[in-house]
Design a protein around this motif. Structure first.
Motif, PDB file in Angstrom:
ATOM      1  N   ASP A  59       0.833  -1.198   0.000  1.00  8.46           N
ATOM      2  CA  ASP A  59       0.000   0.000   0.000  1.00  8.46           C
ATOM      3  C   ASP A  59       0.873   1.255   0.000  1.00  8.46           C
ATOM      4  O   ASP A  59       1.809   1.368   0.789  1.00  8.46           O
ATOM      5  N   ALA A  60       0.548   2.199  -0.881  1.00  9.18           N
ATOM      6  CA  ALA A  60       1.325   3.439  -0.970  1.00  9.18           C
ATOM      7  C   ALA A  60       1.158   4.305   0.275  1.00  9.18           C
ATOM      8  O   ALA A  60       2.068   5.031   0.651  1.00  9.18           O
ATOM      9  N   THR A  61      -0.004   4.236   0.924  1.00  9.90           N
ATOM     10  CA  THR A  61      -0.181   4.990   2.165  1.00  9.90           C
ATOM     11  C   THR A  61       0.563   4.246   3.258  1.00  9.90           C
ATOM     12  O   THR A  61       0.480   3.030   3.360  1.00  9.90           O
ATOM     13  N   LEU A  62       1.293   4.982   4.057  1.00 14.36           N
ATOM     14  CA  LEU A  62       2.163   4.354   5.039  1.00 14.36           C
ATOM     15  C   LEU A  62       1.671   4.627   6.450  1.00 14.36           C
ATOM     16  O   LEU A  62       1.561   5.780   6.864  1.00 14.36           O
ATOM     17  N   ALA A  63       1.347   3.570   7.153  1.00 13.16           N
ATOM     18  CA  ALA A  63       0.947   3.664   8.553  1.00 13.16           C
ATOM     19  C   ALA A  63       1.982   2.918   9.379  1.00 13.16           C
ATOM     20  O   ALA A  63       2.555   1.926   8.924  1.00 13.16           O
ATOM     21  N   SER A  66       0.922  -1.056   9.769  1.00  8.22           N
ATOM     22  CA  SER A  66       0.288  -1.636   8.583  1.00  8.22           C
ATOM     23  C   SER A  66       0.074  -3.133   8.812  1.00  8.22           C
ATOM     24  O   SER A  66       0.734  -3.732   9.668  1.00  8.22           O
TER      25      SER A  66
END
Length: 140
Positions: A59-63, A66
């Motif tokens: 996923d390009a969004t980084l948490a 994850s």
């Protein structure tokens, strides 16, 4: 009394310390992902580590937490786990998130093995005791 050949270590399969891989693979195709996995597997083979699995974030969004990274943390809690192996520090994310992730890995009392790390000013590898980061210079 005859010795049993099965008791000779050189004739029995012996596994090295167990590690789990982690990569961030957001761009690039299957060939790039396969190359990252091959990099981890080759490093582990050369350093007598047993690569038990690889967790991949796509996923390009980084948490910070994850799904793949949480899976890695869970795996690091398994008995007899030596640590996590990553291709480079950048796989943990930007500095702020990477710092948090490094602390979470350290909290599992396992090691973080970075295959390709920036060279320290002295040009030597930097290592700390178990439960902290272990950066080893290697190459791919």
């Amino acid at each position: 009394m005859a010795m049993d050949d099965a008791l000779i270590t050189e004739r029995r399969p012996v596994t090295g310390p167990q590690v789990f891989g982690y990569v961030r693979h957001v761009t690039g195709g299957l060939a790039r992902h396969a190359a990252l996995i091959d990099c981890l597997a080759d490093y582990c083979r050369r350093h007598e580590l047993t690569l038990c699995g690889v967790f991949t974030d796509r996923d390009a969004t980084l948490a910070v937490r994850s799904p793949a990274f949480v899976g890695l943390l869970d795996a690091l809690e398994l008995p007899d786990t030596y640590g996590a192996v990553i291709p480079a520090l950048g796989h943990l994310g930007p500095k702020r998130i990477a710092a948090k992730r490094k602390r979470q890995i350290a909290a599992t009392n396992t090691r973080l093995v970075v295959i390709r790390s920036p060279r320290p000013a002295t040009g030597r590898a930097h290592s700390l005791s178990a439960g902290h980061d272990l950066q080893q210079l290697g190459g791919t």
